[in-house]
Design an enzyme around this catalytic site. Structure first.
Site, PDB file in Angstrom:
ATOM      1  N   VAL A 154     -17.185 -47.558  22.890  1.00 17.55           N
ATOM      2  CA  VAL A 154     -17.114 -48.386  21.677  1.00 17.55           C
ATOM      3  C   VAL A 154     -18.271 -49.374  21.717  1.00 17.55           C
ATOM      4  O   VAL A 154     -18.447 -50.088  22.700  1.00 17.55           O
ATOM      5  CB  VAL A 154     -15.775 -49.180  21.605  1.00 17.55           C
ATOM      6  CG1 VAL A 154     -15.745 -50.068  20.360  1.00 17.55           C
ATOM      7  CG2 VAL A 154     -14.582 -48.243  21.618  1.00 17.55           C
ATOM      8  N   LYS A 182     -12.897 -44.608  17.941  1.00 13.21           N
ATOM      9  CA  LYS A 182     -13.241 -45.937  18.459  1.00 13.21           C
ATOM     10  C   LYS A 182     -12.128 -46.935  18.145  1.00 13.21           C
ATOM     11  O   LYS A 182     -11.784 -47.771  18.982  1.00 13.21           O
ATOM     12  CB  LYS A 182     -14.569 -46.409  17.854  1.00 13.21           C
ATOM     13  CG  LYS A 182     -15.751 -45.594  18.352  1.00 13.21           C
ATOM     14  CD  LYS A 182     -17.023 -45.981  17.631  1.00 13.21           C
ATOM     15  CE  LYS A 182     -18.201 -45.194  18.172  1.00 13.21           C
ATOM     16  NZ  LYS A 182     -19.394 -45.333  17.359  1.00 13.21           N
ATOM     17  N   GLY A 232     -27.324 -45.245  19.751  1.00 14.10           N
ATOM     18  CA  GLY A 232     -28.617 -44.863  20.324  1.00 14.10           C
ATOM     19  C   GLY A 232     -28.485 -44.516  21.790  1.00 14.10           C
ATOM     20  O   GLY A 232     -27.643 -45.072  22.509  1.00 14.10           O
ATOM     21  N   ARG A 240     -23.376 -24.684  29.814  1.00 21.95           N
ATOM     22  CA  ARG A 240     -23.536 -23.346  30.386  1.00 21.95           C
ATOM     23  C   ARG A 240     -24.315 -23.288  31.705  1.00 21.95           C
ATOM     24  O   ARG A 240     -24.367 -22.271  32.357  1.00 21.95           O
ATOM     25  CB  ARG A 240     -24.234 -22.438  29.367  1.00 21.95           C
ATOM     26  CG  ARG A 240     -23.285 -21.928  28.281  1.00 21.95           C
ATOM     27  CD  ARG A 240     -24.033 -21.550  27.056  1.00 21.95           C
ATOM     28  NE  ARG A 240     -24.790 -22.710  26.587  1.00 21.95           N
ATOM     29  CZ  ARG A 240     -25.751 -22.667  25.695  1.00 21.95           C
ATOM     30  NH1 ARG A 240     -26.132 -21.547  25.199  1.00 21.95           N
ATOM     31  NH2 ARG A 240     -26.381 -23.772  25.307  1.00 21.95           N
TER      32      ARG A 240
END
Ligand SMILES: NC(=O)c1ccc[n+]([C@@H]2O[C@H](COP(=O)([O-])OP(=O)(O)OC[C@H]3O[C@@H](n4cnc5c(N)ncnc54)[C@H](OP(=O)(O)O)[C@@H]3O)[C@@H](O)[C@H]2O)c1
Length: 349
Positions: free
Chosen positions: A145, A218, A332, A51
């Site tokens: 991936v 993936k 992560g 936004r």
């Protein structure tokens, strides 16, 4: 001692403007890396959420003292300041932005993506991207991936060397790897899921992981990179969700997840009694593409590894008897952001 001549202007390396779409977990980690690296040829000029956007054609300050945010409609249209050769980085999971990947390439931009819906969305889009990412235009997919593990690169290099990819087997979700690492049924599975969310190992809505949807994307990317024109509907997915969990509201979710405790706990205990371990495995071979929970011997190459580790085994012409194996942290924000930055540096050549 002679003095080296200064490069003529046309020989000076081009500075690339960077547009970062998505300033969530991964996008913020990338901002930190860009700020720490301060690469003279990467100039962050736009950052956007769904936004809002921050724009400075001369470069957003490294200090983070940016101009006031403007309203943003979530589209992938970039300001005129972005020219061919510049870089659009997609750090979202937005279907709308994934549809922009071929458009950006057509405009002469390079694309770097953590968004799996570019190459793992409709097959036609993947074809378009592959056709357009030529003649100096890059499409960076390392973050899609294995969060930057050299899995896609290995598949590409094997094929470039003449190998046919016969099979790929992997634990491709860091979240599911974490959930099943050491799980023997003695602890309620729903508690593990809630603690994975609390510790940031799972998406805020863990159904994204538990449904197998993320792993399916993936596997589609891997299979297509390996040369198989795999359609979404051809992947058989054994989801961990029940219809009641799928339809639960956010408030009902913790309670609904408890329905997994009995069946998964019994399966894990039985698997442990057999001396095996449970893993959520993606497979691509002559029998097709499929995902689901499997009981594996603890020393199976796909079962080893800890925590959020991804594991991938690739069989090809040269790795016929024993597969090439790649293992390491595959989830992560930090490793994913590092992969996005590596892909931007590849654009610089
Ligand atoms: N987190 C990981 O460890 C990890 C690992 C590998 C790959 N990935 C992938 O990386 C991507 C981002 O993950 P994340 O964890 O950073 O997600 P996130 O924390 O939910 O952040 C997503 C960001 O994208 C923004 N966004 C959504 N639609 C947009 C649009 N149309 N235009 C501009 N911005 C838009 C969101 O803005 P709002 O806040 O306004 O909605 C938010 O800033 C996903 O594709 C994910 O699968 C993540």
């Amino acid at each position: 001692m002679s003095v080296l001549p200064l490069p003529r202007p046309e020989q000076q390396p081009q500075v690339r403007r960077v547009a970062l779409l998505g300033v969530g977990t991964v996008g913020r980690a990338l901002l930190e890396r860009l700020q720490a690296l301060q690469h003279p040829r990467l100039q962050l000029c736009l950052a956007a959420s769904s936004r809002q956007r921050w724009l400075d054609a001369e470069g957003l300050a490294n200090s983070g003292a940016w101009p006031d945010a403007e309203a943003h409609d979530g589209s992938g249209a970039l300001p005129d300041a972005f020219r061919p050769g510049d870089i659009a980085v997609d750090a979202t999971a937005s279907a709308e932005l994934a549809a922009w990947h071929p458009r950006w390439l057509r405009q002469g931009l390079n694309v770097v993506s953590a968004n799996k819906l570019g190459l793992g969305g409709p097959l036609l889009r993947q074809h378009e991207i592959r056709l357009l990412a030529t003649d100096g235009r890059h499409y960076g997919d390392a973050a899609t991936v294995g969060a930057g593990l050299p899995v896609l690169r290995a598949v590409r290099e094997l094929r470039a060397g003449g190998d046919r990819i016969g099979a790929i087997v992997g634990v491709l979700s860091g979240t599911l790897a974490w959930l099943f690492d050491g799980y023997d049924g003695s602890e309620p599975f729903s508690q593990r899921v809630l603690s994975a969310v609390a510790q940031g190992y799972a998406e805020p809505d863990p159904r994204v992981d538990l449904s197998g949807e993320d792993v399916k994307r993936k596997l589609l990317i891997l299979a297509r990179t390996a040369g198989y024109a795999l359609e979404d509907a051809e992947v058989r997915v054994d989801s961990l969700l029940t219809p009641a969990i799928e339809s639960a509201s956010a408030q009902q979710l913790a309670q609904a997840l408890a329905a997994l405790d009995g069946p998964l706990g019994e399966r894990a205990a039985r698997t442990a009694r057999d001396g095996k371990v449970l893993r959520y495995v993606a497979r691509l071979d002559a029998a097709g593409a499929r995902l689901g929970l499997e009981a594996l011997a603890p020393d199976d190459p796909i079962a080893v590894g800890r925590g959020c580790d991804n594991r991938v085994a690739i069989w090809s012409t040269r790795y016929r008897d024993r597969p090439l194996q790649i293992q390491g942290p595959g989830a992560g924000a930090e490793v994913t952001a590092a992969a996005l930055l590596d892909d931007q540096l590849r654009v610089l050549g």
